[in-house]
Motif scaffolding. Structure first.
Motif, PDB file in Angstrom:
ATOM      1  N   ILE A 122     -12.409 -39.389  -6.315  1.00  0.00           N
ATOM      2  CA  ILE A 122     -13.583 -39.857  -7.067  1.00  0.00           C
ATOM      3  C   ILE A 122     -13.069 -40.447  -8.372  1.00  0.00           C
ATOM      4  CG2 ILE A 122     -15.726 -39.167  -8.215  1.00  0.00           C
ATOM      5  CD1 ILE A 122     -15.921 -36.853  -6.157  1.00  0.00           C
ATOM      6  N   VAL A 123     -13.373 -41.711  -8.597  1.00  0.00           N
ATOM      7  CA  VAL A 123     -12.901 -42.389  -9.808  1.00  0.00           C
ATOM      8  C   VAL A 123     -14.031 -42.373 -10.840  1.00  0.00           C
ATOM      9  CG1 VAL A 123     -11.807 -44.456 -10.748  1.00  0.00           C
ATOM     10  CG2 VAL A 123     -11.589 -43.932  -8.295  1.00  0.00           C
ATOM     11  N   GLY A 124     -13.821 -41.662 -11.934  1.00  0.00           N
ATOM     12  CA  GLY A 124     -14.834 -41.591 -12.989  1.00  0.00           C
ATOM     13  C   GLY A 124     -15.605 -40.280 -12.934  1.00  0.00           C
ATOM     14  N   ALA A 142     -22.691 -39.570 -12.353  1.00  0.00           N
ATOM     15  CA  ALA A 142     -22.691 -39.884 -10.924  1.00  0.00           C
ATOM     16  C   ALA A 142     -21.462 -39.273 -10.241  1.00  0.00           C
ATOM     17  CB  ALA A 142     -22.717 -41.396 -10.719  1.00  0.00           C
ATOM     18  N   GLY A 143     -20.279 -39.460 -10.818  1.00  0.00           N
ATOM     19  CA  GLY A 143     -19.050 -38.935 -10.219  1.00  0.00           C
ATOM     20  C   GLY A 143     -19.073 -37.410 -10.126  1.00  0.00           C
ATOM     21  N   LEU A 144     -19.570 -36.746 -11.166  1.00  0.00           N
ATOM     22  CA  LEU A 144     -19.602 -35.279 -11.157  1.00  0.00           C
ATOM     23  C   LEU A 144     -20.641 -34.759 -10.163  1.00  0.00           C
ATOM     24  CD1 LEU A 144     -19.205 -34.527 -14.971  1.00  0.00           C
ATOM     25  CD2 LEU A 144     -17.527 -34.058 -13.166  1.00  0.00           C
ATOM     26  N   LEU A 179     -10.448 -38.569 -10.862  1.00  0.00           N
ATOM     27  CA  LEU A 179      -9.603 -39.225 -11.863  1.00  0.00           C
ATOM     28  C   LEU A 179     -10.499 -39.754 -12.972  1.00  0.00           C
ATOM     29  CD1 LEU A 179      -7.367 -41.192  -9.359  1.00  0.00           C
ATOM     30  CD2 LEU A 179      -6.771 -39.091 -10.563  1.00  0.00           C
ATOM     31  N   GLU A 180     -10.221 -39.383 -14.188  1.00  0.00           N
ATOM     32  CA  GLU A 180     -11.046 -39.798 -15.323  1.00  0.00           C
ATOM     33  C   GLU A 180     -10.152 -40.429 -16.386  1.00  0.00           C
ATOM     34  OE1 GLU A 180     -14.270 -40.172 -16.437  1.00  0.00           O
ATOM     35  OE2 GLU A 180     -13.173 -40.890 -18.190  1.00  0.00           O
ATOM     36  N   ALA A 181     -10.482 -41.664 -16.762  1.00  0.00           N
ATOM     37  CA  ALA A 181      -9.648 -42.392 -17.714  1.00  0.00           C
ATOM     38  C   ALA A 181      -9.688 -41.785 -19.118  1.00  0.00           C
ATOM     39  CB  ALA A 181     -10.091 -43.857 -17.769  1.00  0.00           C
ATOM     40  N   PRO A 193     -13.938 -35.686 -19.974  1.00  0.00           N
ATOM     41  CA  PRO A 193     -14.776 -36.064 -18.852  1.00  0.00           C
ATOM     42  C   PRO A 193     -16.249 -35.969 -19.228  1.00  0.00           C
ATOM     43  CG  PRO A 193     -13.825 -33.876 -18.501  1.00  0.00           C
ATOM     44  CD  PRO A 193     -13.265 -34.395 -19.799  1.00  0.00           C
ATOM     45  N   GLY A 194     -17.110 -36.665 -18.486  1.00  0.00           N
ATOM     46  CA  GLY A 194     -18.554 -36.590 -18.761  1.00  0.00           C
ATOM     47  C   GLY A 194     -19.195 -37.966 -18.899  1.00  0.00           C
ATOM     48  N   GLY A 195     -18.392 -38.994 -19.159  1.00  0.00           N
ATOM     49  CA  GLY A 195     -18.924 -40.346 -19.302  1.00  0.00           C
ATOM     50  C   GLY A 195     -19.999 -40.415 -20.371  1.00  0.00           C
ATOM     51  N   GLY A 196     -21.094 -41.083 -20.065  1.00  0.00           N
ATOM     52  CA  GLY A 196     -22.177 -41.288 -21.034  1.00  0.00           C
ATOM     53  C   GLY A 196     -23.193 -40.161 -21.057  1.00  0.00           C
ATOM     54  N   THR A 243      -6.294 -40.174 -17.140  1.00  0.00           N
ATOM     55  CA  THR A 243      -5.604 -40.873 -16.050  1.00  0.00           C
ATOM     56  C   THR A 243      -6.501 -41.999 -15.554  1.00  0.00           C
ATOM     57  OG1 THR A 243      -4.592 -38.772 -15.418  1.00  0.00           O
ATOM     58  CG2 THR A 243      -4.511 -40.540 -13.790  1.00  0.00           C
ATOM     59  N   ALA A 244      -6.007 -43.211 -15.633  1.00  0.00           N
ATOM     60  CA  ALA A 244      -6.822 -44.377 -15.269  1.00  0.00           C
ATOM     61  C   ALA A 244      -6.437 -44.894 -13.893  1.00  0.00           C
ATOM     62  CB  ALA A 244      -6.625 -45.489 -16.297  1.00  0.00           C
ATOM     63  N   VAL A 245      -7.444 -45.362 -13.162  1.00  0.00           N
ATOM     64  CA  VAL A 245      -7.151 -46.093 -11.932  1.00  0.00           C
ATOM     65  C   VAL A 245      -6.922 -47.547 -12.333  1.00  0.00           C
ATOM     66  CG1 VAL A 245      -8.146 -46.898  -9.754  1.00  0.00           C
ATOM     67  CG2 VAL A 245      -8.349 -44.493 -10.416  1.00  0.00           C
ATOM     68  N   MET A 299     -23.867 -46.427 -11.950  1.00  0.00           N
ATOM     69  CA  MET A 299     -24.123 -47.748 -12.523  1.00  0.00           C
ATOM     70  C   MET A 299     -23.089 -48.793 -12.126  1.00  0.00           C
ATOM     71  SD  MET A 299     -26.995 -47.837 -13.672  1.00  0.00           S
ATOM     72  CE  MET A 299     -27.106 -49.344 -14.589  1.00  0.00           C
ATOM     73  N   GLU A 300     -21.974 -48.385 -11.575  1.00  0.00           N
ATOM     74  CA  GLU A 300     -21.020 -49.383 -11.067  1.00  0.00           C
ATOM     75  C   GLU A 300     -21.690 -50.230  -9.982  1.00  0.00           C
ATOM     76  OE1 GLU A 300     -17.132 -47.980  -9.968  1.00  0.00           O
ATOM     77  OE2 GLU A 300     -16.484 -50.031  -9.530  1.00  0.00           O
ATOM     78  N   LEU A 301     -22.571 -49.592  -9.218  1.00  0.00           N
ATOM     79  CA  LEU A 301     -23.259 -50.299  -8.144  1.00  0.00           C
ATOM     80  C   LEU A 301     -24.150 -51.423  -8.670  1.00  0.00           C
ATOM     81  CD1 LEU A 301     -23.487 -49.965  -5.019  1.00  0.00           C
ATOM     82  CD2 LEU A 301     -25.621 -48.744  -5.467  1.00  0.00           C
ATOM     83  N   ARG A 335     -30.661 -52.122 -14.825  1.00  0.00           N
ATOM     84  CA  ARG A 335     -30.278 -50.878 -15.491  1.00  0.00           C
ATOM     85  C   ARG A 335     -31.555 -50.084 -15.741  1.00  0.00           C
ATOM     86  NH1 ARG A 335     -28.042 -52.547 -21.299  1.00  0.00           N
ATOM     87  NH2 ARG A 335     -27.150 -50.496 -21.074  1.00  0.00           N
ATOM     88  N   MET A 336     -31.357 -48.750 -15.925  1.00  0.00           N
ATOM     89  CA  MET A 336     -32.549 -47.917 -16.133  1.00  0.00           C
ATOM     90  C   MET A 336     -32.601 -47.319 -17.523  1.00  0.00           C
ATOM     91  SD  MET A 336     -29.974 -46.186 -14.787  1.00  0.00           S
ATOM     92  CE  MET A 336     -30.149 -46.615 -13.082  1.00  0.00           C
ATOM     93  N   GLY A 337     -31.555 -47.528 -18.335  1.00  0.00           N
ATOM     94  CA  GLY A 337     -31.567 -46.877 -19.640  1.00  0.00           C
ATOM     95  C   GLY A 337     -31.400 -45.367 -19.482  1.00  0.00           C
TER      96      GLY A 337
END
Ligand code: AHZ
Length: 309
Positions: A71-73, A77-79, A97-99, A103-106, A169-171, A274-276, A284-286
């Motif tokens: 799982i990238v990110g 969504a990834g979690l 893998l989380e760049a 971790p947690g993104g937005g 770690t980045a893809v 949101m990559e999709l 986007r949904m905000g």
């Protein structure tokens, strides 16, 4: 020649001698006295600390060079994908893998840096599954702090024995193979420490590493410094003609489009979150997070379908 194994501690170090010749903690810890200026730790050597980390990290890296699902990110969504997949299929080796360092993104905040997190029904089901409290507002619920969701799901995911998370770690690329039917298939990811990935233009040779897996779930968010990574790479690798590009904000259209559109976009690669929107050209949904949770769960179901087919 045989390789000498390193001793587990430095034999003649003062701490080792102390440990060998008798306990240096000569009293039972007393909770009252300890905090009156007598707090004492069990002894340790610096080398022990380094070895405790290095041994585990590199064994884990060695073991995960072949994973079942990458799982990238590690955003919402990834979690969500990792949690559903790892609990539904404890037999799978799931590598996240989380760049970023964190971790947690937005999902540490709601909108405009405000802390509450809005989740539209019926995605509140997932909050109940995780045991996260919320206030019911009728058609949606509100978690008092987005960090309550993110820290809870992170702690649940990390406690699962079949999941590992490599952060910082980045893809950097995808492994693409041609299968026996002549179709191009994503078969793994190319990785690097993020600090290395960010410095390819300042150093001469810093080649990456690889992890192979039959299913990659990409959850890198919408376009940004690192976001929409796999969607963009599909275009530059000739596997996708062009990006749809994320459209403007429309909560009512955006959330179902992301959940219902979550799928294997090219053999071996599932896009979620949101990559999709960048791949499909959806809205986007905000700051409403239900679609991220439900899309992650759908991505997990897709991964299981592919693995079982
Ligand atoms: O660091 C990124 C973040 O934690 C990570 N990431 C991105 N590129 C990567 C790469 N290698 C490894 N090449 C990478 N990791 O992916 C994570 C994405 O998390 P996110 O929170 O940005 O995306 P999400 O799709 O999980 O959640 C989106 C949340 C949004 S955005 C939005 C809007 O703009 O309207 N609305 C919502 C609910």
């Amino acid at each position: 020649p045989p390789v000498a194994t390193a001793p587990s501690v430095v034999e003649d170090s003062p701490i080792h001698l102390l440990k060998k010749n008798g306990p240096i903690i000569d009293k039972t810890f007393d909770i009252n006295e300890d905090y009156q200026g007598n707090y004492r730790f069990a002894p340790i050597e610096e080398a022990e600390v380094s070895r405790a980390m290095i041994k585990r990290y590199f064994n884990m890296m060695y073991e995960r060079t072949v994973s079942d699902v990458v799982i990238v990110g590690a955003g919402s969504a990834g979690l969500s994908c990792a949690y559903h997949l790892a609990t539904a299929r404890p037999d799978l080796k799931i590598t996240i893998l989380e760049a970023n360092v964190a971790p947690g993104g937005g999902a540490w905040l709601g909108g405009q840096l405000m802390t509450p997190m809005v989740v539209r029904k019926p995605a509140d089901r997932f909050l109940r599954e995780l045991g996260i409290a919320y206030e019911d507002e009728g058609n949606f619920v509100v978690v008092k702090h987005a960090a309550l969701f993110t820290s809870t799901i992170l702690s649940r995911v990390l406690a699962l024995p079949n999941v590992v998370l490599m952060n910082a770690t980045a893809v950097e690329d995808l492994i693409v193979r041609t299968d026996f039917q002549g179709r191009q298939r994503v078969a793994g990811v190319v990785t690097n420490w993020t600090l290395v990935a960010l410095n390819h233009d300042t150093q001469s040779c810093m080649d990456p590493n690889t992890i192979t897996a039959p299913v990659i779930v990409s959850a890198t968010g919408h376009d940004g410094p690192m976001g929409a990574f796999s969607a963009k790479r599909l275009v530059s690798a000739g596997l996708l003609k062009e990006l749809g590009n994320m459209r403007g904000l429309d909560m009512n259209r955006a959330e179902p489009a992301i959940v219902n559109g979550t799928r294997e976009v090219t053999p071996g690669l599932i896009l979620t979150g949101m990559e999709l929107s960048e791949h499909d050209g959806s809205n986007r949904m905000g700051p409403t997070f239900g679609a991220m949770m439900a899309s992650g769960i759908k991505a997990a179901k897709e991964a299981i379908r592919i693995l079982d087919s």
